[in-house]
Design a protein around this motif. Structure first.
Motif, PDB file in Angstrom:
ATOM      1  N   GLY C 171       1.045  -1.179   0.015  1.00  0.00           N
ATOM      2  CA  GLY C 171      -0.017   0.179  -0.131  1.00  0.00           C
ATOM      3  C   GLY C 171       0.740   1.347   0.006  1.00  0.00           C
ATOM      4  N   VAL C 172       2.175   1.459   0.599  1.00  0.00           N
ATOM      5  CA  VAL C 172       2.779   2.549   0.689  1.00  0.00           C
ATOM      6  C   VAL C 172       3.279   2.746  -0.654  1.00  0.00           C
ATOM      7  N   LEU C 173       4.015   1.793  -1.457  1.00  0.00           N
ATOM      8  CA  LEU C 173       4.410   2.525  -2.732  1.00  0.00           C
ATOM      9  C   LEU C 173       3.031   2.485  -3.654  1.00  0.00           C
ATOM     10  N   GLY C 174       1.442   2.706  -3.472  1.00  0.00           N
ATOM     11  CA  GLY C 174       1.246   2.506  -4.373  1.00  0.00           C
ATOM     12  C   GLY C 174       0.314   3.989  -4.336  1.00  0.00           C
ATOM     13  N   GLN C 175       0.773   4.288  -2.961  1.00  0.00           N
ATOM     14  CA  GLN C 175      -0.057   5.412  -2.483  1.00  0.00           C
ATOM     15  C   GLN C 175       1.424   6.852  -2.469  1.00  0.00           C
ATOM     16  N   MET C 176       2.521   6.069  -2.700  1.00  0.00           N
ATOM     17  CA  MET C 176       3.493   7.179  -2.296  1.00  0.00           C
ATOM     18  C   MET C 176       3.959   8.338  -3.563  1.00  0.00           C
ATOM     19  N   VAL C 177       4.387   9.108  -3.735  1.00  0.00           N
ATOM     20  CA  VAL C 177       4.755   9.854  -4.976  1.00  0.00           C
ATOM     21  C   VAL C 177       5.603  10.065  -5.172  1.00  0.00           C
ATOM     22  N   GLU C 178       6.337   9.658  -6.158  1.00  0.00           N
ATOM     23  CA  GLU C 178       7.735  10.047  -6.591  1.00  0.00           C
ATOM     24  C   GLU C 178       8.198  10.309  -7.892  1.00  0.00           C
ATOM     25  N   PRO C 179       9.031  11.090  -8.145  1.00  0.00           N
ATOM     26  CA  PRO C 179       9.333  11.679  -9.414  1.00  0.00           C
ATOM     27  C   PRO C 179       9.414  10.507  -9.944  1.00  0.00           C
ATOM     28  N   VAL C 180       9.071  10.027 -11.865  1.00  0.00           N
ATOM     29  CA  VAL C 180       9.841   9.118 -12.207  1.00  0.00           C
ATOM     30  C   VAL C 180       9.757   9.649 -14.051  1.00  0.00           C
ATOM     31  N   GLU C 181      10.146   8.964 -14.821  1.00  0.00           N
ATOM     32  CA  GLU C 181      10.443   9.231 -16.126  1.00  0.00           C
ATOM     33  C   GLU C 181       9.783   8.133 -16.920  1.00  0.00           C
ATOM     34  N   ILE C 182       8.888   7.691 -17.436  1.00  0.00           N
ATOM     35  CA  ILE C 182       7.729   7.129 -18.313  1.00  0.00           C
ATOM     36  C   ILE C 182       8.114   7.464 -19.647  1.00  0.00           C
ATOM     37  N   ALA C 183       9.255   6.318 -20.226  1.00  0.00           N
ATOM     38  CA  ALA C 183       9.049   6.992 -21.994  1.00  0.00           C
ATOM     39  C   ALA C 183       9.286   4.945 -22.572  1.00  0.00           C
ATOM     40  N   PRO C 184       8.351   5.238 -23.401  1.00  0.00           N
ATOM     41  CA  PRO C 184       7.961   3.992 -24.093  1.00  0.00           C
ATOM     42  C   PRO C 184       9.033   2.909 -24.525  1.00  0.00           C
ATOM     43  N   PRO C 185       8.678   2.071 -24.169  1.00  0.00           N
ATOM     44  CA  PRO C 185      10.285   1.740 -24.310  1.00  0.00           C
ATOM     45  C   PRO C 185      10.201   0.771 -25.700  1.00  0.00           C
ATOM     46  N   PRO C 186      11.600   0.416 -25.886  1.00  0.00           N
ATOM     47  CA  PRO C 186      12.366   0.281 -27.276  1.00  0.00           C
ATOM     48  C   PRO C 186      11.700  -1.489 -27.166  1.00  0.00           C
ATOM     49  N   ALA C 187      11.321  -1.553 -28.397  1.00  0.00           N
ATOM     50  CA  ALA C 187      10.629  -3.263 -28.739  1.00  0.00           C
ATOM     51  C   ALA C 187      11.582  -4.083 -28.265  1.00  0.00           C
ATOM     52  N   ALA C 188      10.602  -4.928 -27.712  1.00  0.00           N
ATOM     53  CA  ALA C 188      11.939  -6.266 -26.957  1.00  0.00           C
ATOM     54  C   ALA C 188      11.587  -6.920 -28.772  1.00  0.00           C
ATOM     55  N   ASP C 189      12.378  -8.502 -28.726  1.00  0.00           N
ATOM     56  CA  ASP C 189      12.681  -9.084 -29.368  1.00  0.00           C
ATOM     57  C   ASP C 189      11.682 -10.544 -29.116  1.00  0.00           C
ATOM     58  N   LEU C 190      10.315 -10.403 -29.339  1.00  0.00           N
ATOM     59  CA  LEU C 190       9.276 -11.311 -28.953  1.00  0.00           C
ATOM     60  C   LEU C 190       8.744 -12.430 -29.359  1.00  0.00           C
ATOM     61  N   PRO C 191       8.726 -13.432 -29.155  1.00  0.00           N
ATOM     62  CA  PRO C 191       8.140 -14.310 -29.933  1.00  0.00           C
ATOM     63  C   PRO C 191       6.575 -14.292 -30.580  1.00  0.00           C
ATOM     64  N   ALA C 192       6.351 -14.630 -32.253  1.00  0.00           N
ATOM     65  CA  ALA C 192       5.141 -14.321 -32.649  1.00  0.00           C
ATOM     66  C   ALA C 192       4.065 -14.296 -32.245  1.00  0.00           C
ATOM     67  N   LYS C 193       2.635 -14.271 -31.667  1.00  0.00           N
ATOM     68  CA  LYS C 193       1.566 -15.285 -30.674  1.00  0.00           C
ATOM     69  C   LYS C 193       0.795 -16.446 -32.380  1.00  0.00           C
ATOM     70  N   ASP C 194       0.838 -16.757 -32.832  1.00  0.00           N
ATOM     71  CA  ASP C 194       0.819 -17.645 -32.866  1.00  0.00           C
ATOM     72  C   ASP C 194      -0.249 -18.964 -33.148  1.00  0.00           C
ATOM     73  N   TRP C 195      -0.564 -18.627 -31.577  1.00  0.00           N
ATOM     74  CA  TRP C 195      -1.459 -19.229 -30.844  1.00  0.00           C
ATOM     75  C   TRP C 195      -2.545 -18.827 -30.405  1.00  0.00           C
ATOM     76  N   ALA C 196      -2.900 -17.067 -30.921  1.00  0.00           N
ATOM     77  CA  ALA C 196      -3.967 -16.771 -30.822  1.00  0.00           C
ATOM     78  C   ALA C 196      -5.045 -16.593 -31.388  1.00  0.00           C
ATOM     79  N   LEU C 197      -6.308 -16.628 -30.179  1.00  0.00           N
ATOM     80  CA  LEU C 197      -7.610 -17.098 -31.119  1.00  0.00           C
ATOM     81  C   LEU C 197      -7.971 -15.668 -32.767  1.00  0.00           C
ATOM     82  N   THR C 198      -7.551 -15.139 -33.010  1.00  0.00           N
ATOM     83  CA  THR C 198      -8.058 -14.278 -34.186  1.00  0.00           C
ATOM     84  C   THR C 198      -8.369 -14.160 -35.199  1.00  0.00           C
ATOM     85  N   GLY C 199     -10.024 -15.344 -35.385  1.00  0.00           N
ATOM     86  CA  GLY C 199      -9.992 -16.112 -36.218  1.00  0.00           C
ATOM     87  C   GLY C 199      -8.953 -16.921 -37.688  1.00  0.00           C
ATOM     88  N   CYS C 200      -9.414 -17.832 -38.271  1.00  0.00           N
ATOM     89  CA  CYS C 200      -8.973 -19.035 -38.714  1.00  0.00           C
ATOM     90  C   CYS C 200      -8.741 -18.964 -39.908  1.00  0.00           C
TER      91      CYS C 200
END
Ligand SMILES: Cc1ncc(C[n+]2csc(CCOP(=O)(O)OP(=O)(O)O)c2C)c(N)n1
Ligand code: SF4
Lengths: 197, 248, 357
Positions: C171-200
């Motif tokens: 709860g403390v970390l959820g509520q506490m305020v600190e300065p942060v930087e939020i930058a969009p992350p560089p694209a990670a090299d992730l496996p394709a989601k060929d298992w997803a249910l996206t219509g056959c």
């Protein structure tokens, strides 16, 4: 190490959280480490508002304050609660327009500031919080007053920007009023840097 | 040669595990035929319930996911919200939908999620061995109502279709059955209306299908079909409960 | 360098999810994480995403399941009682091998407990939590900036391993305020989601299931899952060590108590005591090898946690019965004060007659 652990407490609606956030923002602009922790949940419902602000030259451990170096007190229940917790040679800023008693402690510096009265005189009772902040800035060097004044515009939401000037003036009024309470108080003689106690 | 019994492309060429005379197979076929007819096989995603139809992905020839018991409407919500271009349907039994999953179905319906729900009401829990369902009829004997369901203490059967029809977000509700060919055709039309509604982006569609469970009703398949007409329809009247709004 | 913002942990984690490309938030209000639901209800529509205030945590986690199974990044957040309700869904997500991010802003328990900060859900998080032999990757940030970094990391880990990732915040970390930087992350090299249910379209139908009835089939599936978990253990255990190399007293803590420990370590070092801190950054996989190494020279290992003693079990498991593992545990939604910690350290120093250097 220079560090202020500031408890700000009063009624809901007195701008306690805004005061805390403004201080933090200024601390950040001054390159300090800062943390801010509001009281949350059930506690908020009792009509009291409280936040913990730590501004430090070093990395901050817990954001929870158990021994404040400064308490900025805007109502009587908060005075009863926090006066005993302040560290020796710490600082107590009291909105004396609302708090109906004098502090008992002799080992801390006290500024009795009629913040609400000053704010009313300025035409807006809601800037009493800024007057109290001015009182703090008069006695602590942890952030620069100019930085706080500059931060006002950044922290106010867009729909409140027209109040920025009034807020700044209130800070300066509060500071002047506290300055006038004499340089001989103990808190101005010590370097306000504290160990981790 | 007549091609009436040609297997729809949306149905795999496998034997089902359903008991003989079970309604689930018929309902699968209706859905598959309509998916073919509407040309949506390649963008439809089905959700199998926990119940006798849990293996539906073995029978449907398109993308299908299981969901935890009763949670299909929540899973469908997540699917449709993430991929509005997909045609998402949940297939649920009466224990799945009206007991453990009552909260999920009511709230998905009330939010007017753009999904389709096929509710197979067979008045018992089939998969676990014939226990009482929320739709079990008064007096009906089941594994857990050995003296017949008693309204006092066990409640009366819940009419889910009527319950859901009251929500503004729900655009189409029909109750049908697969008891005889004429009714099967009507059920097919209802399935089509419900899926078309989703294709047109009009909101939540619900089709309740009264379906026989000869095994746990303790009846011959033909008698079970008669039972639907003689007893179930009295409690769960057939027909359109909420018409889809007219164009415009 | 991105700009610094002042944000509380709950808001920062929300914005970090947006930065990570997550466009699906499903959640149910509970203190002390209500800032997330409020923030997401505003933010998701702004970025073309979906926000649903679900009817329960049960529904929320299943909405996450639905979004994940069609290939989307999805997150839900809650606090202890709500996370308990989600365990069914988390087990299904693990079994169906779907990527999902779940944040637990822990509060005091058991039962309704209170809304104070707590770490009493460590067992639940690190042992699976729901039914069956499964694991969730568990990240334990200790600052608002680290919350942001961990949310971004969590989405990548979830996608890489097709596994639920849990972020434990008190709860403390959820509520506490600190300065942060939020930058969009560089694209990670992730496996394709060929298992997803996206219509056959253009492929055989995909299915997602966890009912596995064939002879030995479930055994095989479990073996495969366990292999995956071993791979995660080998690659993803993370920790931070502060002055641990020569420590006679080694503190072990995660989350906000680790912050208190860090400052206490600094203070005792200045006084000449050889004291250090070991902070597990992943609670599962637990950084056992690193802990064993750091604790080699310690005559006392003091575990500091806001619970009656849960992390301490992993420490004892790692260091064995011969190690002198002590506990400063505080349950009930209460913060561990620096003073209490110092008193305990002083006691240990006295007991072992430790010398300043
Ligand atoms: C959480 C949970 N509780 C109980 C079960 C056991 N269970 C499996 S199917 C089922 C009832 C299914 O009945 P219904 O939805 O009417 O479908 P039918 O089998 O009749 O088609 C139950 C209680 C389960 N799988 N999960
Ligand atoms: S038990 Fe009933 S519902 Fe299940 S397959 Fe057999 S007949 Fe159908």
């Amino acid at each position: 190490m220079e560090e202020e652990r500031i408890v700000i407490a009063g009624f809901g609606g007195q701008g306690i959280m805004f005061l805390g956030k403004l201080l933090c923002h200024a601390g950040m602009l001054d390159g300090r480490h800062i943390t801010y922790l509001p009281s949350y949940g059930v506690e908020v419902r009792g009509g009291t508002a409280c936040c913990n602000v730590i501004i430090s030259s070093e990395e901050i451990a817990s954001p929870v304050i158990t021994s404040p170096t400064t308490a900025i007190i805007m109502n009587t229940p908060s005075m009863i609660r926090y006066e005993p917790e302040i560290v020796k040679r710490g600082l107590l800023i009291v909105n004396s327009s609302i708090v109906d008693r004098h502090p008992k402690r002799k080992d801390i510096g006290v500024v009795m500031l009629p913040a609400t009265t000053i704010a009313d005189r300025m035409g807006n009772t809601r800037v009493a919080n800024m007057v109290a902040l001015g009182g703090f800035l008069s006695k602590s060097q942890i952030v620069k007053t100019e930085t706080v004044l500059a931060a006002v515009g950044e922290v106010l939401p867009p729909y409140r920007q027209h109040l920025a000037e009034l807020n700044r003036r209130a800070i300066l009024e509060g500071k002047a009023a506290a300055d006038a309470q004499g340089p001989d108080a103990i808190w101005s003689k010590i370097t306000r840097g504290f160990g981790l106690g | 040669m007549t091609t009436v019994f040609k297997r729809p492309e949306s149905l795999k060429d496998t034997e089902t595990h359903y008991c003989s005379g079970c309604g689930h197979g018929i309902v699968h076929r209706l859905i598959a035929e309509v998916v073919d007819e509407l040309g949506i096989r390649e963008r439809v995603v089905g959700i199998a319930p926990v119940g006798c139809a849990v293996l539906a992905y073995e029978y449907f020839n398109f993308d299908v996911s299981e969901a935890a018991h009763g949670r299909a409407p929540a899973v469908a919500t997540g699917m449709k919200r993430a991929r509005p271009d997909l045609i998402v349907f949940a297939y649920q039994g009466d224990g799945d939908l009206a007991a453990i999953g009552m909260a999920e179905i009511i709230h998905a319906a009330n939010r007017g999620e753009h999904i389709t729900v096929f509710f197979v009401n067979n008045a018992v829990y089939g998969m676990t061995g014939g226990q009482m369902a929320p739709t079990t009829m008064l007096g009906q004997k089941t594994e857990t109502t050995p003296r017949g369901r008693n309204a006092l203490g066990e409640g009366a059967p819940i009419r889910v279709a009527e319950l859901l029809a009251q929500f503004d977000g729900v655009k189409f509700v029909e109750r049908c059955t697969v008891s005889k060919p004429r009714n099967v055709l009507k059920a097919r039309a209802a399935v089509k209306t419900a899926l078309s509604l989703q294709i047109e982006g009009k909101g939540f569609g619900f089709v309740e299908i009264l379906s026989p469970c000869p095994t746990y009703w303790g009846l011959q398949p033909r008698v079970a079909m008669r039972m639907i007409e003689e007893r179930m329809e009295e409690i769960f009247p057939l027909g359109r409960i909420k018409e889809p709004a007219a164009e415009g | 360098m991105a700009e610094k913002h002042l944000m509380c942990g709950n808001e920062a984690l929300s914005e970090a999810a947006v930065a990570a490309g997550c466009r699906c938030y499903f959640g149910y209000p509970i203190t002390p994480q209500n800032e997330v639901t409020a923030y997401m209800s505003r933010r998701m529509p702004e970025v073309g995403g979906q926000f649903v205030q679900s009817e329960s945590e049960l529904a929320a986690i299943n909405m996450v399941f639905g979004a994940a199974v069609v290939g989307a990044r999805a997150i839900t957040t809650s606090s202890s009682p709500g996370i308990s309700l989600m365990q069914e869904g988390i087990s299904y997500i693990a079994a169906n091998e779907l990527p999902a991010v779940i944040v637990n802003v822990m509060r005091g328990g058991p039962g309704l407990g209170n809304i104070g900060p707590s770490q009493a859900d460590y067992f639940q998080a690190t042992r699976g939590g729901g039914h069956g032999d499964y694991r969730t990757i568990v990240l334990t940030p200790a600052s608002v900036q680290e919350i942001v970094d961990h949310v971004i990391l969590a989405f990548d880990l979830a996608d890489r391993y097709r596994n639920p990732v849990l972020i434990l915040i008190d709860g403390v970390l959820g509520q506490m305020v600190e300065p942060v930087e939020i930058a969009p992350p560089p694209a990670a090299d992730l496996p394709a989601k060929d298992w997803a249910l996206t219509g056959c379209k253009g492929r055989p139908p995909n299915k997602s299931r966890s009912l596995i009835l064939g002879e030995n089939e479930l055994l095989e599936m479990n073996r495969r899952l366990q292999e995956k978990y071993r791979a995660i253990e080998a690659a993803e255990a993370r920790h931070e060590a502060v002055d641990a190399a020569d420590a006679e007293i080694l503190l072990v803590a995660y989350g906000s108590p680790a912050r208190t420990c860090r400052s206490v370590v600094r203070k005792y070092r200045e006084r000449g005591y050889r004291i250090g801190l070991f902070r597990p950054v992943t609670a599962w996989p637990f950084p056992s090898a690193a802990l064993a190494e750091c604790a080699k020279g310690a005559s006392a290992v003091l575990v500091v946690e806001m619970s009656a003693g849960q992390l301490v079990e992993d420490v004892r498991l790692t260091l064995g019965p011969a190690a002198n593992v002590l506990l400063l545990g505080k349950p009930g939604g209460e913060v561990i004060q620096a003073g209490e910690l110092e008193a305990e350290i002083d006691r240990i120093i006295g007991l072992h007659k430790m010398k300043r250097r």
